[in-house]
Design an enzyme around this catalytic site. Structure first.
Site, PDB file in Angstrom:
ATOM      1  CB  THR A  12     -12.621  10.753  -5.006  1.00 10.89           C
ATOM      2  OG1 THR A  12     -11.263  10.878  -5.479  1.00 10.89           O
ATOM      3  CG2 THR A  12     -13.059  12.056  -4.358  1.00 10.89           C
ATOM      4  N   GLY A  13     -11.312   7.577  -4.495  1.00  6.02           N
ATOM      5  CA  GLY A  13     -10.923   6.417  -5.294  1.00  6.02           C
ATOM      6  C   GLY A  13     -11.630   5.135  -4.891  1.00  6.02           C
ATOM      7  CB  SER A  41     -11.909  15.015  -6.353  1.00  2.00           C
ATOM      8  OG  SER A  41     -11.941  14.059  -7.367  1.00  2.00           O
ATOM      9  CB  CYS A 129      -5.119  -6.482  -2.826  1.00  2.00           C
ATOM     10  SG  CYS A 129      -4.474  -6.148  -4.468  1.00  2.00           S
ATOM     11  N   GLY A 160      -8.833  -3.669  -8.462  1.00  2.00           N
ATOM     12  CA  GLY A 160      -7.480  -3.495  -7.936  1.00  2.00           C
ATOM     13  C   GLY A 160      -6.680  -2.480  -8.729  1.00  2.00           C
ATOM     14  NE  ARG A 245      -5.907  -6.168 -13.035  1.00  2.00           N
ATOM     15  CZ  ARG A 245      -5.558  -5.693 -11.838  1.00  2.00           C
ATOM     16  NH1 ARG A 245      -6.231  -6.039 -10.753  1.00  2.00           N
ATOM     17  NH2 ARG A 245      -4.531  -4.874 -11.718  1.00  2.00           N
ATOM     18  CG  HIS A 252      -7.744  -9.786  -5.835  1.00  2.00           C
ATOM     19  ND1 HIS A 252      -8.412  -9.056  -6.798  1.00  2.00           N
ATOM     20  CD2 HIS A 252      -6.642  -9.047  -5.525  1.00  2.00           C
ATOM     21  CE1 HIS A 252      -7.737  -7.933  -7.041  1.00  2.00           C
ATOM     22  NE2 HIS A 252      -6.675  -7.904  -6.289  1.00  2.00           N
TER      23      HIS A 252
HETATM   24  P1  NAP Z   1      -8.338   5.194  -8.018  1.00  2.00           P
HETATM   25  O1  NAP Z   1      -9.715   4.624  -7.958  1.00  2.00           O
HETATM   26  O2  NAP Z   1      -7.766   5.567  -9.317  1.00  2.00           O
HETATM   27  O3  NAP Z   1      -8.285   6.459  -7.039  1.00  2.00           O
HETATM   28  C1  NAP Z   1      -7.152   7.255  -6.920  1.00  2.00           C
HETATM   29  C2  NAP Z   1      -7.339   8.267  -5.802  1.00  2.00           C
HETATM   30  O4  NAP Z   1      -6.131   8.994  -5.613  1.00  2.00           O
HETATM   31  C3  NAP Z   1      -8.421   9.280  -6.093  1.00  2.00           C
HETATM   32  O5  NAP Z   1      -9.034   9.670  -4.886  1.00  2.00           O
HETATM   33  C4  NAP Z   1      -7.624  10.435  -6.670  1.00  2.00           C
HETATM   34  O6  NAP Z   1      -8.257  11.679  -6.527  1.00  2.00           O
HETATM   35  C5  NAP Z   1      -6.419  10.381  -5.788  1.00  2.00           C
HETATM   36  N1  NAP Z   1      -5.260  11.043  -6.376  1.00  2.00           N
HETATM   37  C6  NAP Z   1      -4.678  10.769  -7.562  1.00  2.00           C
HETATM   38  N2  NAP Z   1      -3.663  11.611  -7.791  1.00  2.00           N
HETATM   39  C7  NAP Z   1      -3.595  12.442  -6.726  1.00  2.00           C
HETATM   40  C8  NAP Z   1      -2.769  13.534  -6.367  1.00  2.00           C
HETATM   41  N3  NAP Z   1      -1.766  13.948  -7.148  1.00  2.00           N
HETATM   42  N4  NAP Z   1      -2.997  14.151  -5.189  1.00  2.00           N
HETATM   43  C9  NAP Z   1      -3.985  13.751  -4.381  1.00  2.00           C
HETATM   44  N5  NAP Z   1      -4.821  12.714  -4.679  1.00  2.00           N
HETATM   45  C10 NAP Z   1      -4.619  12.079  -5.833  1.00  2.00           C
HETATM   46  O7  NAP Z   1      -7.279   4.203  -7.376  1.00  2.00           O
HETATM   47  P2  NAP Z   1      -7.453   3.162  -6.167  1.00  2.00           P
HETATM   48  O8  NAP Z   1      -7.774   1.828  -6.682  1.00  2.00           O
HETATM   49  O9  NAP Z   1      -8.322   3.747  -5.102  1.00  2.00           O
HETATM   50  O10 NAP Z   1      -5.966   3.031  -5.655  1.00  2.00           O
HETATM   51  C11 NAP Z   1      -5.243   4.103  -5.137  1.00  2.00           C
HETATM   52  C12 NAP Z   1      -3.863   3.616  -4.722  1.00  2.00           C
HETATM   53  O11 NAP Z   1      -3.985   2.716  -3.631  1.00  2.00           O
HETATM   54  C13 NAP Z   1      -3.146   2.824  -5.814  1.00  2.00           C
HETATM   55  O12 NAP Z   1      -2.447   3.668  -6.645  1.00  2.00           O
HETATM   56  C14 NAP Z   1      -2.285   1.876  -5.038  1.00  2.00           C
HETATM   57  O13 NAP Z   1      -1.009   2.424  -4.748  1.00  2.00           O
HETATM   58  C15 NAP Z   1      -3.058   1.688  -3.763  1.00  2.00           C
HETATM   59  N6  NAP Z   1      -3.776   0.394  -3.767  1.00  2.00           N
HETATM   60  C16 NAP Z   1      -3.383  -0.489  -2.876  1.00  2.00           C
HETATM   61  C17 NAP Z   1      -3.995  -1.689  -2.807  1.00  2.00           C
HETATM   62  C18 NAP Z   1      -3.476  -2.688  -1.856  1.00  2.00           C
HETATM   63  O14 NAP Z   1      -3.363  -3.790  -2.215  1.00  2.00           O
HETATM   64  N7  NAP Z   1      -3.149  -2.365  -0.656  1.00  2.00           N
HETATM   65  C19 NAP Z   1      -5.032  -2.017  -3.639  1.00  2.00           C
HETATM   66  C20 NAP Z   1      -5.447  -1.104  -4.573  1.00  2.00           C
HETATM   67  C21 NAP Z   1      -4.784   0.125  -4.603  1.00  2.00           C
HETATM   68  P3  NAP Z   1      -9.078  12.415  -7.710  1.00  2.00           P
HETATM   69  O15 NAP Z   1     -10.519  12.057  -7.518  1.00  2.00           O
HETATM   70  O16 NAP Z   1      -8.845  13.846  -7.415  1.00  2.00           O
HETATM   71  O17 NAP Z   1      -8.506  11.979  -9.011  1.00  2.00           O
HETATM   72  C1  3JM Z   2      -2.110  -1.563  -6.506  1.00  2.00           C
HETATM   73  O1  3JM Z   2       1.846   4.317  -7.840  1.00  2.00           O
HETATM   74  C2  3JM Z   2       0.955   3.842  -8.521  1.00  2.00           C
HETATM   75  O2  3JM Z   2       0.748   4.194  -9.685  1.00  2.00           O
HETATM   76  C3  3JM Z   2       0.102   2.751  -7.921  1.00  2.00           C
HETATM   77  C4  3JM Z   2       0.323   1.397  -8.497  1.00  2.00           C
HETATM   78  C5  3JM Z   2      -0.523   0.367  -7.746  1.00  2.00           C
HETATM   79  C6  3JM Z   2      -0.038  -0.301  -6.615  1.00  2.00           C
HETATM   80  C7  3JM Z   2       1.272   0.076  -6.023  1.00  2.00           C
HETATM   81  O3  3JM Z   2       2.323  -0.340  -6.524  1.00  2.00           O
HETATM   82  O4  3JM Z   2       1.231   0.799  -5.035  1.00  2.00           O
HETATM   83  C8  3JM Z   2      -1.789   0.074  -8.231  1.00  2.00           C
HETATM   84  C9  3JM Z   2      -2.574  -0.879  -7.602  1.00  2.00           C
HETATM   85  C10 3JM Z   2      -0.836  -1.277  -6.003  1.00  2.00           C
HETATM   86  C11 3JM Z   2      -0.351  -2.029  -4.816  1.00  2.00           C
HETATM   87  O5  3JM Z   2      -1.111  -2.178  -3.875  1.00  2.00           O
HETATM   88  O6  3JM Z   2       0.763  -2.540  -4.817  1.00  2.00           O
END
Ligand code: NAP
Ligand code: 3JM
Length: 348
Positions: A12-13, A41, A129, A160, A245, A252
């Protein structure tokens, strides 16, 4: 070969919803698609192609029968559940920073180091990213001219930081335009959810992404430094980063200064970037053509322009690098890793 059952963790994120989009267009033979999130969710319905799929709460048993699990629900969720997925026979592509620097986990940008995938032990890490798009632009330069030094400043979109951070920015913009003073804007997430202080991003630029770490660099800056060395398998590359940011929703941008081993003309750099996989050269000052965040939205490629020689250093070159942070920066790179593994016989 049989079809692959795929789980999206964090469906859902901001990243998860793009994972679903990327799976809709994938060349992988898909079987069941399972959408997982937190209890909050569970029960929500999402569309996948012409199917309606009900989001399920993530539990260890969610991975029974799953071949491929794409994780983007935060580091602590990956730490706990990625091993559960591997235990049940799934290959995990993890989007968080949790496993990236683990020497037993490949950290992969398919255009740069696909061979690292062969070393996997169940988990593959997707880089940050900001690192990914920089790698797409720098690899052709490294291959042709060598890479001695990189100094990067980023201009990163709020997506991000997730869906809630996007909502926070939109609300601040509305409130500020309605006349609310800057000091009264509601800020509870940015620059880093877990940090002590929060500042508005609307009409602002915040030189802090993630929390502060060693030598007064932020963790996001360290990610760019350490991940670059790991992906390029070269600890001798000199690199430092400043991550900022800005109030852009998606896309980005990065100002990258590079010093090559061998001197290269701007034209020669343009030529290797124009030929590079995953990169698109957008560089024509006479037509005011250069990469822009808004134009990158929804695209899988990395756009490179403003290529020009440094005015003082013979081997110095400046570039402007732009990509959709949720696609190449996250969801597309993950699905691309899975497609590459399938093609290499490592999946399914
Ligand atoms: P987001 O929009 O806040 O979405 C978070 C997602 O994680 C939602 O689907 C949420 O579900 C779910 N979630 C949170 N806590 C959970 C739990 N305890 N158990 C199961 N699901 C849970 O965040 P986002 O931007 O999509 O990013 C998510 C993660 O991806 C980040 O924290 C980061 O580590 C990573 N990320 C990586 C990159 C990259 O560069 N590769 C970029 C951005 C993010 P609900 O709807 O239930 O809350
Ligand atoms: C991008 O664990 C967390 O709270 C996620 C923090 C986060 C990250 C990470 O460190 O995994 C938010 C947004 C990233 C990332 O891709 O490094």
């Amino acid at each position: 070969m049989r079809n692959l059952n795929v789980a999206v963790v964090g469906a859902t994120g901001a990243v998860g919803t793009r994972m679903i989009q990327m799976l809709e267009g994938t060349s992988l033979p898909l079987g069941e698609v399972k959408l997982l999130a937190s209890k909050r969710s569970a029960g929500k319905q999402l569309q996948f192609k012409n199917q309606t799929i009900t989001v399920e709460e993530l539990v260890p048993e969610s991975f029974e029968g799953i071949d491929l699990a794409l994780f983007s629900a935060g580091g602590s969720v990956s730490a706990k559940f990625a091993p559960e997925a591997v235990k049940r026979g799934a290959i995990v592509v993890d989007n968080t920073s949790h496993f990236r620097m683990d020497p037993t986990v490949p950290l992969v940008v398919p255009e740069v180091n696909p061979e690292a995938l062969r070393q996997h032990k169940g988990i593959i890490a997707n880089p940050n990213c900001s690192t990914i798009q920089m790698m797409v632009a720098l690899e052709p330069i490294r291959k042709n001219f060598g890479l001695k030094r990189v100094i990067v400043s980023t201009y990163q979109a709020v997506s991000g930081a997730g869906n809630e951070a996007m909502d926070e920015l939109k609300n601040q913009i509305e409130d500020y335009l309605a006349g609310k003073p800057a000091a009264e804007l509601k800020a509870e997430i940015l620059p880093a959810g877990s940090d002590k202080k929060h500042y508005p991003l609307a009409f602002n630029a915040l030189p802090q992404i993630d929390v502060f770490d060693k030598d007064d660099y932020t963790f996001e800056e360290w990610k760019m430094v350490n991940e670059t060395k790991k992906i390029m398998e070269d600890d001798t590359i000199k690199i430092s980063a400043t991550c900022v940011r800005i109030p852009v929703l998606v896309g980005h941008s990065e100002s990258v200064y590079v010093e090559t081993e061998k001197p290269a003309s701007a034209q020669a750099i343009k030529e290797v970037i124009a030929q590079a996989p995953g990169a698109i050269l957008e560089d024509d000052p006479t037509e005011q053509l250069y990469p822009q965040a808004l134009n990158s939205v929804g695209k899988k490629e990395t756009f490179v322009g403003r290529i020009r020689k440094d005015l003082d250093v013979e081997t110095g070159v400046h570039l402007w690098v732009v990509s959709d942070n949720l696609l190449k920066g996250a969801a597309w790179n993950s699905v691309q890793i899975a497609e590459k593994m399938y093609a290499m016989g490592l999946l399914g």
